[in-house]
Design a protein around this motif. Sequence first.
Motif, PDB file in Angstrom:
ATOM      1  N   THR A 120      35.564  41.305  34.947  1.00 31.85           N
ATOM      2  CA  THR A 120      34.902  42.003  36.045  1.00 31.85           C
ATOM      3  C   THR A 120      33.406  42.175  35.777  1.00 31.85           C
ATOM      4  O   THR A 120      32.652  42.530  36.682  1.00 31.85           O
ATOM      5  CB  THR A 120      35.536  43.394  36.267  1.00 31.85           C
ATOM      6  OG1 THR A 120      35.410  44.162  35.059  1.00 31.85           O
ATOM      7  CG2 THR A 120      37.007  43.264  36.661  1.00 31.85           C
ATOM      8  N   TYR A 121      32.991  41.945  34.542  1.00 25.33           N
ATOM      9  CA  TYR A 121      31.588  42.031  34.172  1.00 25.33           C
ATOM     10  C   TYR A 121      31.367  41.156  32.950  1.00 25.33           C
ATOM     11  O   TYR A 121      32.190  41.135  32.031  1.00 25.33           O
ATOM     12  CB  TYR A 121      31.173  43.472  33.825  1.00 25.33           C
ATOM     13  CG  TYR A 121      29.787  43.546  33.216  1.00 25.33           C
ATOM     14  CD1 TYR A 121      28.654  43.503  34.018  1.00 25.33           C
ATOM     15  CD2 TYR A 121      29.620  43.593  31.834  1.00 25.33           C
ATOM     16  CE1 TYR A 121      27.383  43.529  33.455  1.00 25.33           C
ATOM     17  CE2 TYR A 121      28.349  43.623  31.264  1.00 25.33           C
ATOM     18  CZ  TYR A 121      27.237  43.584  32.081  1.00 25.33           C
ATOM     19  OH  TYR A 121      25.980  43.593  31.528  1.00 25.33           O
ATOM     20  N   THR A 157      37.063  43.784  31.543  1.00 17.66           N
ATOM     21  CA  THR A 157      38.165  43.165  32.266  1.00 17.66           C
ATOM     22  C   THR A 157      38.983  44.241  32.970  1.00 17.66           C
ATOM     23  O   THR A 157      38.959  45.407  32.587  1.00 17.66           O
ATOM     24  CB  THR A 157      39.116  42.364  31.350  1.00 17.66           C
ATOM     25  OG1 THR A 157      39.835  43.271  30.521  1.00 17.66           O
ATOM     26  CG2 THR A 157      38.370  41.341  30.514  1.00 17.66           C
ATOM     27  N   ASP A 158      39.738  43.788  33.959  1.00  9.22           N
ATOM     28  CA  ASP A 158      40.699  44.689  34.582  1.00  9.22           C
ATOM     29  C   ASP A 158      41.928  44.762  33.684  1.00  9.22           C
ATOM     30  O   ASP A 158      41.946  44.184  32.586  1.00  9.22           O
ATOM     31  CB  ASP A 158      41.031  44.234  36.008  1.00  9.22           C
ATOM     32  CG  ASP A 158      41.718  42.875  36.095  1.00  9.22           C
ATOM     33  OD1 ASP A 158      42.250  42.359  35.078  1.00  9.22           O
ATOM     34  OD2 ASP A 158      41.747  42.314  37.211  1.00  9.22           O
ATOM     35  N   LEU A 159      42.953  45.438  34.131  1.00  7.77           N
ATOM     36  CA  LEU A 159      44.136  45.642  33.302  1.00  7.77           C
ATOM     37  C   LEU A 159      44.909  44.358  33.030  1.00  7.77           C
ATOM     38  O   LEU A 159      45.695  44.297  32.089  1.00  7.77           O
ATOM     39  CB  LEU A 159      45.060  46.681  33.948  1.00  7.77           C
ATOM     40  CG  LEU A 159      44.449  48.080  34.079  1.00  7.77           C
ATOM     41  CD1 LEU A 159      45.422  49.028  34.770  1.00  7.77           C
ATOM     42  CD2 LEU A 159      44.022  48.622  32.733  1.00  7.77           C
ATOM     43  N   THR A 161      41.939  52.337  32.757  1.00  3.58           N
ATOM     44  CA  THR A 161      41.427  51.758  33.998  1.00  3.58           C
ATOM     45  C   THR A 161      40.920  50.325  33.809  1.00  3.58           C
ATOM     46  O   THR A 161      40.959  49.527  34.741  1.00  3.58           O
ATOM     47  CB  THR A 161      40.283  52.610  34.591  1.00  3.58           C
ATOM     48  OG1 THR A 161      39.215  52.684  33.634  1.00  3.58           O
ATOM     49  CG2 THR A 161      40.771  54.011  34.933  1.00  3.58           C
ATOM     50  N   HIS A 162      40.399  50.040  32.626  1.00  4.02           N
ATOM     51  CA  HIS A 162      39.920  48.690  32.319  1.00  4.02           C
ATOM     52  C   HIS A 162      39.640  48.595  30.823  1.00  4.02           C
ATOM     53  O   HIS A 162      39.839  49.562  30.095  1.00  4.02           O
ATOM     54  CB  HIS A 162      38.691  48.307  33.162  1.00  4.02           C
ATOM     55  CG  HIS A 162      37.482  49.167  32.925  1.00  4.02           C
ATOM     56  ND1 HIS A 162      37.276  50.375  33.551  1.00  4.02           N
ATOM     57  CD2 HIS A 162      36.411  48.985  32.123  1.00  4.02           C
ATOM     58  CE1 HIS A 162      36.123  50.893  33.154  1.00  4.02           C
ATOM     59  NE2 HIS A 162      35.586  50.068  32.283  1.00  4.02           N
ATOM     60  N   LEU A 185      33.576  35.613  36.538  1.00  6.62           N
ATOM     61  CA  LEU A 185      34.123  36.802  37.183  1.00  6.62           C
ATOM     62  C   LEU A 185      35.411  36.478  37.935  1.00  6.62           C
ATOM     63  O   LEU A 185      35.499  35.491  38.657  1.00  6.62           O
ATOM     64  CB  LEU A 185      33.101  37.428  38.125  1.00  6.62           C
ATOM     65  CG  LEU A 185      31.857  37.991  37.447  1.00  6.62           C
ATOM     66  CD1 LEU A 185      30.944  38.661  38.466  1.00  6.62           C
ATOM     67  CD2 LEU A 185      32.198  38.960  36.316  1.00  6.62           C
ATOM     68  N   GLY A 186      36.408  37.309  37.709  1.00  7.04           N
ATOM     69  CA  GLY A 186      37.712  37.122  38.345  1.00  7.04           C
ATOM     70  C   GLY A 186      38.644  36.215  37.560  1.00  7.04           C
ATOM     71  O   GLY A 186      39.831  36.129  37.863  1.00  7.04           O
ATOM     72  N   GLN A 187      38.113  35.562  36.544  1.00  4.86           N
ATOM     73  CA  GLN A 187      38.919  34.655  35.736  1.00  4.86           C
ATOM     74  C   GLN A 187      39.523  35.389  34.536  1.00  4.86           C
ATOM     75  O   GLN A 187      38.963  36.365  34.052  1.00  4.86           O
ATOM     76  CB  GLN A 187      38.072  33.476  35.228  1.00  4.86           C
ATOM     77  CG  GLN A 187      37.559  32.593  36.337  1.00  4.86           C
ATOM     78  CD  GLN A 187      38.667  32.104  37.240  1.00  4.86           C
ATOM     79  OE1 GLN A 187      39.658  31.542  36.770  1.00  4.86           O
ATOM     80  NE2 GLN A 187      38.526  32.331  38.534  1.00  4.86           N
ATOM     81  N   PRO A 188      40.667  34.905  34.047  1.00  4.33           N
ATOM     82  CA  PRO A 188      41.240  35.527  32.850  1.00  4.33           C
ATOM     83  C   PRO A 188      40.316  35.317  31.654  1.00  4.33           C
ATOM     84  O   PRO A 188      39.715  34.244  31.505  1.00  4.33           O
ATOM     85  CB  PRO A 188      42.572  34.800  32.664  1.00  4.33           C
ATOM     86  CG  PRO A 188      42.484  33.561  33.483  1.00  4.33           C
ATOM     87  CD  PRO A 188      41.444  33.790  34.545  1.00  4.33           C
TER      88      PRO A 188
END
Length: 177
Positions: free
Chosen positions: A35-36, A28-30, A114-115, A53-56
């Motif tokens: 993201t994967y 995940t992103d921050l 970063t993630h 992808l892109g979802q919480p």
Amino acid sequence: MEGLICKPITPTDEEVTFDDNQIIVSKTDLKGRMTYVNRVFMEISGYTENELLGQPHNLIRHPDMPRTVFKFLWDTINDGQEIFAYVKNMTKSGAYYWVFAHVTPTIGANGQITHFHSNRRTPDRDALEKIIPLYDSLLKEEGRHANSKDGLSAAVALFEKTLEQAGTPYDEFVFSL
């Protein structure tokens, strides 16, 4: 994928399991947006890569999970530390699955996070016999208060008291189950 519109999912009593040799992986992103995701994640959750992808990450959060556990998890990884936790997730169909999650922050060259990366394995069934009543008590404590912030604070205090009574820090506690 931005703006996935999901209709509410009704939890069922159906449990989905996976093999001991399978590992569910996500990054995940921050802000906790995926993201994967690996193939096992998609197979178990019932979602496609485009739906995830892109979802919480809390898209798969089961309502039986106390917010207290996620607060503790996010506080730990945002502090740059790894954490192990038992988590009950919900599939796209409403079925549930338990995992033993290992969540780690990834630190960049500048020393900043970063993630986040998570590997989830099959849970120890004996440990679940102990964790389920604990999570039930935390969830009840959260719901006992009119204000959700007060409920979360009270449940965090209950969780800290449980760790204190066990006489171990969280990381030792989770592996002692």
